[in-house]
Design an enzyme around this catalytic site. Structure first.
Site, short mmCIF file in Angstrom:
data_model
loop_
_atom_site.label_atom_id
_atom_site.label_comp_id
_atom_site.label_asym_id
_atom_site.label_seq_id
_atom_site.Cartn_x
_atom_site.Cartn_y
_atom_site.Cartn_z
N GLU A 243 -2.97 -1.96 -14.54
CA GLU A 243 -4.30 -1.41 -14.73
C GLU A 243 -4.55 -0.48 -15.92
O GLU A 243 -3.42 -0.25 -16.72
CB GLU A 243 -4.53 -0.56 -13.41
N LYS B 69 -0.23 9.66 -3.76
CA LYS B 69 -0.10 11.02 -4.25
C LYS B 69 -0.03 11.91 -2.77
O LYS B 69 -0.89 11.76 -1.93
CB LYS B 69 -0.80 11.65 -5.35
#
Length: 306
Positions: free
Chosen positions: A28, A162
């Protein structure tokens, strides 16, 4: 020289690898444009591509260039993504608008997955997935990564999500969406900065051949959802757990005190981590991506060898 394939621009290098069944891994570009500081972002992007080539794998960094979804960047386009502060972030919903307006954009996990799968790439390495945000019961704030992966047959190597997100809710949504979740040599769901979140995984794989077999079975069954390979950052490269917990607790309190809600919370928490750890969280971020690229290369080679 790039060529248009399935409505996208595909580099000659990537097209040749796909045509011969050679291993390819998608990368990405949001990490490059928005996840790392300049000029280190370009150096890391070049390093990740070199890691793949050294392992006999063709890198396919994905972005939108002047409105054209592009799979496989050259030096010039990679430089634009890394160096232009005007580069915006594009998820799946943004692709039609970016094309119509001729914009240059970095692609998120969701957009990268869709564009890579569109041209036949089966493996994708990223840092961490987006997920369900804290307080989503009120804000409905949930990353487009999850519903996109529910409908995209690609294998994503990521270090979980996260810890600033709602991990419990994210795991539940992965299950609801039918996304296969495999622990890479672990039975514990990783938390990006940390190798463990204490959430048990149902399935553990010990090598790339097992992931490739899972991919083959998915194809035979006609399933169209993603496989997520959860790869924990090595303990020696992780953020200190006590520091992590202290920074997260303080950051959440600060966000609440100043009245941050919804999408404003995540960038605030990430910036607080960077500041309060004196940049250590950034080094963990880079270590995470390196490790995920290495695992993705193994999987791509195993898949190409079937």
């Amino acid at each position: 020289m790039a060529r248009e394939v399935a409505g996208l621009s595909v580099s000659a290098e990537v097209e040749a690898a796909l045509a011969t069944g050679s291993p390819v891994v998608a990368l990405e570009s949001t990490l490059i444009a928005h996840g790392l500081p300049r000029p280190r972002n370009r150096a890391v992007a070049v390093e990740l591509e070199a890691m793949l080539r050294d392992r006999g794998v063709t890198p396919a960094t994905v972005a939108v260039i002047d409105g054209v979804p592009t799979v496989g960047l050259d030096d010039d386009t990679l430089g634009r993504i890394a160096g232009d502060p005007g580069v915006t972030k594009a998820s799946v919903r943004d692709l039609p608008a970016a094309a119509a307006l001729g914009l240059t954009c970095a692609t998120t996990v969701a957009a990268t997955s869709v564009l890579a799968a569109r041209v036949g790439i089966r493996v994708f390495a990223t840092g961490g997935l987006g997920g369900v945000h804290r307080g989503a019961a009120e804000t409905f704030d949930e990353s487009a990564d999850l519903p996109t992966l529910a409908a995209t047959p690609i294998t994503v190597v990521a270090a979980g999500v996260k810890s600033i997100l709602d991990i419990d809710a994210t795991i539940e949504r992965l299950e609801t969406f039918g996304i296969t979740l495999l622990g890479w040599r672990t039975s514990d769901f990783p938390g990006f900065y940390l190798p463990s979140t204490g959430h048990r995984l149902d399935w553990q794989v010990d090598g790339a051949a097992q992931v490739a077999e899972a991919m083959a079975v998915r194809d035979r069954l006609g399933l169209t959802s993603a496989i997520v390979v959860a790869n924990p950052v090595p303990a020696g490269q992780a953020l200190d757990e006590a520091i992590h917990d202290d920074v997260l607790r303080t950051a959440l309190q600060q966000a609440d005190k100043i009245g941050l809600r919804g999408k404003a919370v995540t960038p605030f928490l990430l910036e607080t981590f960077h500041t309060e750890t004196a940049g250590a969280s950034l080094e963990v971020n880079i270590a995470v991506v390196r490790n995920n690229v290495a695992v993705a290369a193994e999987i791509a080679v195993a898949w190409a060898s079937r």
